[in-house]
Write an enzyme that holds these catalytic residues in place. Structure first.
Site, PDB file in Angstrom:
ATOM      1  N   LYS A   1     -10.841  26.026 -18.356  1.00  0.00           N
ATOM      2  CA  LYS A   1      -9.762  26.761 -17.729  1.00  0.00           C
ATOM      3  C   LYS A   1      -8.891  27.389 -18.873  1.00  0.00           C
ATOM      4  CE  LYS A   1      -8.122  23.397 -14.815  1.00  0.00           C
ATOM      5  NZ  LYS A   1      -7.161  22.640 -13.942  1.00  0.00           N
TER       6      LYS A   1
ATOM      7  N   GLU B   1      -5.399  19.858 -11.684  1.00  0.00           N
ATOM      8  CA  GLU B   1      -3.810  20.410 -12.226  1.00  0.00           C
ATOM      9  C   GLU B   1      -3.773  21.848 -11.905  1.00  0.00           C
ATOM     10  OE1 GLU B   1      -3.665  19.823 -16.527  1.00  0.00           O
ATOM     11  OE2 GLU B   1      -1.368  20.640 -16.460  1.00  0.00           O
TER      12      GLU B   1
ATOM     13  N   ARG C   1     -19.605  16.160 -16.688  1.00  0.00           N
ATOM     14  CA  ARG C   1     -19.169  17.536 -16.174  1.00  0.00           C
ATOM     15  C   ARG C   1     -20.266  18.503 -15.959  1.00  0.00           C
ATOM     16  NH1 ARG C   1     -14.232  18.301 -18.056  1.00  0.00           N
ATOM     17  NH2 ARG C   1     -14.221  20.609 -17.784  1.00  0.00           N
TER      18      ARG C   1
HETATM   19  P1  ATP Z   1     -10.229  22.008 -18.105  1.00  0.00           P
HETATM   20  O1  ATP Z   1     -10.889  20.997 -18.852  1.00  0.00           O
HETATM   21  O2  ATP Z   1     -11.384  23.188 -17.910  1.00  0.00           O
HETATM   22  O3  ATP Z   1      -8.985  22.534 -18.209  1.00  0.00           O
HETATM   23  P2  ATP Z   1      -9.920  19.908 -16.126  1.00  0.00           P
HETATM   24  O4  ATP Z   1     -10.939  18.894 -16.046  1.00  0.00           O
HETATM   25  O5  ATP Z   1      -8.727  19.684 -17.006  1.00  0.00           O
HETATM   26  O6  ATP Z   1     -10.712  21.279 -16.490  1.00  0.00           O
HETATM   27  P3  ATP Z   1      -8.677  19.801 -13.449  1.00  0.00           P
HETATM   28  O7  ATP Z   1      -7.918  20.418 -12.811  1.00  0.00           O
HETATM   29  O8  ATP Z   1      -7.911  18.243 -14.263  1.00  0.00           O
HETATM   30  O9  ATP Z   1      -9.265  20.581 -14.622  1.00  0.00           O
HETATM   31  O10 ATP Z   1      -9.835  19.378 -12.651  1.00  0.00           O
HETATM   32  C1  ATP Z   1      -9.664  18.503 -11.469  1.00  0.00           C
HETATM   33  C2  ATP Z   1     -10.895  17.778 -11.466  1.00  0.00           C
HETATM   34  O11 ATP Z   1     -12.194  18.276 -11.549  1.00  0.00           O
HETATM   35  C3  ATP Z   1     -11.224  16.644 -12.356  1.00  0.00           C
HETATM   36  O12 ATP Z   1     -11.184  15.255 -11.598  1.00  0.00           O
HETATM   37  C4  ATP Z   1     -12.113  16.940 -13.326  1.00  0.00           C
HETATM   38  O13 ATP Z   1     -12.840  15.881 -13.890  1.00  0.00           O
HETATM   39  C5  ATP Z   1     -13.092  17.871 -12.298  1.00  0.00           C
HETATM   40  N1  ATP Z   1     -13.695  18.816 -13.179  1.00  0.00           N
HETATM   41  C6  ATP Z   1     -13.100  19.710 -14.143  1.00  0.00           C
HETATM   42  N2  ATP Z   1     -14.012  20.584 -14.646  1.00  0.00           N
HETATM   43  C7  ATP Z   1     -15.469  19.920 -14.179  1.00  0.00           C
HETATM   44  C8  ATP Z   1     -16.784  20.182 -14.242  1.00  0.00           C
HETATM   45  N3  ATP Z   1     -17.164  21.283 -15.198  1.00  0.00           N
HETATM   46  N4  ATP Z   1     -17.661  19.757 -13.742  1.00  0.00           N
HETATM   47  C9  ATP Z   1     -17.377  18.630 -13.085  1.00  0.00           C
HETATM   48  N5  ATP Z   1     -15.986  18.329 -12.620  1.00  0.00           N
HETATM   49  C10 ATP Z   1     -15.170  18.951 -13.307  1.00  0.00           C
HETATM   50 MG    MG Z   2      -7.915  17.718 -16.294  1.00  0.00          MG
END
Ligand code: ATP
Ligand code: MG
Length: 570
Positions: free
Chosen positions: A280, A44, A270
């Site tokens: 984020k 995102e 994760r």
């Molecule tokens: P946050 O929860 O910090 O806002 P997010 O998961 O919402 O992060 P996205 O932009 O949706 O952020 O993430 C893109 C991809 O990266 C998704 O498929 C998510 O599952 C993966 N991802 C995000 N954070 C991690 C992590 N700590 N370890 C592994 N994969 C991750």
């Molecule tokens: Mg996400």
């Protein structure tokens, strides 16, 4: 798909299989997707990528790569209020820098808004969705809890015509935000809260970074994501564990709409790393409230922060391979990341000399006005790295900590009467010390042995200490920034004790040394090139660097705490 740059020096690792790679392999054997492998990385664009994302990037692009498949980069841009073009651009830069390429497969969920809208109309027509007029507060009350079933919304049985009319008017902008939502009609008594008539569309009067003001209804993540996967004919939709409970909804939407491509959602744990945060929301807060200098502050766990700090893409990829892919959440020690970084930098960093806290040394028997150039190897582990010339003269700087007037036993560096080796240069012996009135040491006087040119004595006389140095006349001024972990606590996210994670910010995470002296070859140091400052660690030039004052970041010190704990464990 391009493979990561082969010319880069990569630490050897064995690419182990994991449960996701096994699923993919089995699907290839059973020909489930007609031999295709299509994955996606779906960020995102509401922040910069961090090392957790790198794990997901390496996994998705890696699996596609290993199976002659494709990996799409798809921006999950369904929430206009938080998303920006700056983030889109940074994400593309970071994925490429990590060594992966989506080629022509760049997509945006917002490109599917029209299709997603049509699917929603189809659901209404088939009585699988309805427009609900409950307030957000009422919606919560009707939803029930983990132990109590929910209640049907009084609007659940509106006629198809009425729903179509209201949804059309939502789209036309007739209603204020929050007045109506479109909900899937599933089951308010489902033990899975995600299945209790989830909202699939809401009204948002916000300008979108790509579609502008064209839309004022926006699809919710759960609805948009599975359909975007299906539209792109993804075969394996890999996501993190928090989406496990959303999988029934993912499948329900695709089944009810009878789409012809139904990807398989697979969840993995994760990445969490000690002494940092990988959310984020929290990273954004650190940036917005100026706890750090920006998304690319070298202390940040963002890809841009790590790059500026001097991490190499190879070090990050190796780390992601080593931590593996599992179903259970765990915390990885930041020392493991640093251990792999040192391994990689040790292979590729050129060795140079820089004095961080200078102390002047005068070599009394070296002829005044004379200077010479000494030959220095750039990387003892890599004969291809060649040599360079280092200027030497009568006055040099050494590290303050390399001289002690009254040394304790076992101190092998310089002290009165002691002889040490100057790396690449000569043996010197301390003869006297000059102090100011308050007793501070201003300079140290030495004599040198001309027979030891290059740093070796013909009579094989032993010295125990070898010091780095720079010639005062030729040295360049530099600022050096030393870093410690951003947080003092291994798990700053543990809010069980009611303490905000920012309480654990490390007050010493940045230390600036202002009067450093570096060897002249660094005048042309390019950004991003790793150096080992002898005995001080790995460094790289920072963006803030100026011709008159160079600025270097310490990427990581030489001491490997991971290797130490590993040894202890054995
Ligand atoms: P946050 O929860 O910090 O806002 P997010 O998961 O919402 O992060 P996205 O932009 O949706 O952020 O993430 C893109 C991809 O990266 C998704 O498929 C998510 O599952 C993966 N991802 C995000 N954070 C991690 C992590 N700590 N370890 C592994 N994969 C991750
Ligand atoms: Mg996400």
């Amino acid at each position: 798909m391009e493979t990561p740059n082969k010319s880069e020096k990569e630490t050897e690792t064995t690419s182990a299989s994991d449960f996701i790679r096994e699923i993919v392999a089995q699907d290839l054997v059973s020909n489930k997707h007609k031999g295709r492998v299509a994955t996606r990385f779906p960020p995102e664009p509401n922040g910069y990528l961090h090392i957790g994302h790198a794990k997901s990037i390496c996994l998705n692009f890696g699996i596609a790569n290993e199976n002659s498949g494709v990996c799409h980069l798809r921006f999950d841009d369904t929430n206009p209020s938080k998303e920006e073009t700056e983030y889109v651009e940074s994400i593309m830069t970071d994925v490429k820098w990590l060594g992966f390429n989506w080629n022509e497969h760049l997509y945006y969920a917002s490109d599917y808004f029209q299709k997603l809208y049509q699917y929603a109309v189809q659901m209404i027509k088939e009585s699988k969705a309805y427009v609900c007029g409950l307030s957000p507060q009422e919606t919560r009350e009707y939803r029930g809890t983990l132990t109590e079933p929910g209640k049907n919304s009084p609007y659940r049985d509106r006629s198809v015509e009425e729903n179509l009319d209201l949804f059309e008017r939502m789209k036309a902008g007739e209603f204020e935000e929050g007045k109506y939502v479109l909900r899937a009609k599933i089951d308010m008594t489902s033990p899975n809260l995600n299945m209790r008539d989830p909202v699939i569309y809401r009204i948002l009067k916000a300008s979108h970074h790509r579609t502008g003001d064209k839309w004022c209804i926006y699809p919710m993540y759960d609805y948009a994501h599975c359909l975007s996967d299906s539209i792109e004919r993804i075969t394996h939709s890999i996501c993190t564990l928090e989406f496990e409970d959303h999988r029934p909804l993912y499948d329900w939407i695709l089944d009810e709409l009878r789409v012809d491509a139904h990807p398989q959602q697979i969840e993995f744990a994760r990445l969490n790393i000690s002494n940092t945060v990988l959310s984020k929301r929290k990273l954004l807060e650190l940036v917005k409230q100026n706890y750090v200098s920006g998304w690319d502050d070298p202390r940040m766990p963002t890809i841009s922060g790590l790059r500026r700090r001097g991490y190499t893409p190879a070090a990050i990829r190796t780390f992601c391979e080593r931590i593996g892919v599992a179903k259970r959440e765990s915390m990885v020690e930041i020392a493991l990341l640093e251990h792999g970084l040192r391994e990689n930098l040790n292979l590729c960093a050129e060795r140079v000399m820089a004095v961080l806290n200078p102390l002047k040394v005068v070599i009394d028997n070296y002829p005044e006005g004379t200077e010479e150039e000494l030959e220095a190897v750039n990387n003892p582990g890599d004969t291809n790295a060649g040599t360079r010339k280092v200027p030497f003269s009568r006055e040099i700087y050494i590290e303050q900590s390399d001289f002690l007037e009254t040394p304790p036993k076992g101190f092998f560096r310089l002290s009165p009467g002691k002889e040490v080796r100057l790396k690449h240069a000569y043996y010197i012996t301390c003869v006297s010390v000059v102090k100011n009135e308050s007793g501070e040491i201003l300079e140290v006087h030495c004599t040198y042995d001309p027979e030891t040119r290059g740093g070796w004595s013909k009579d094989e006389r032993m010295v125990k200490g070898t010091l780095h140095w720079v010639s005062t006349k030729h040295a360049l001024d530099a600022e050096v920034r030393l870093y410690e972990h951003l947080f003092t606590k291994a798990n700053p996210n543990d809010e069980k004790d009611g303490v905000d994670y920012k309480t654990y910010l490390n007050p010493n995470s940045l230390q600036v040394l202002n009067s450093c002296k570096v060897e002249p070859s660094l005048a042309n140091a390019p950004l991003g090139k790793p150096y080992q400052f002898l005995r001080q660690g790995y460094f790289c030039l920072d963006l803030d660097s100026q011709t008159e004052k160079l600025v270097f970041n310490r990427t990581v010190g030489l001491k490997d705490s991971w290797a130490k704990t590993e040894k202890k464990g054995k």
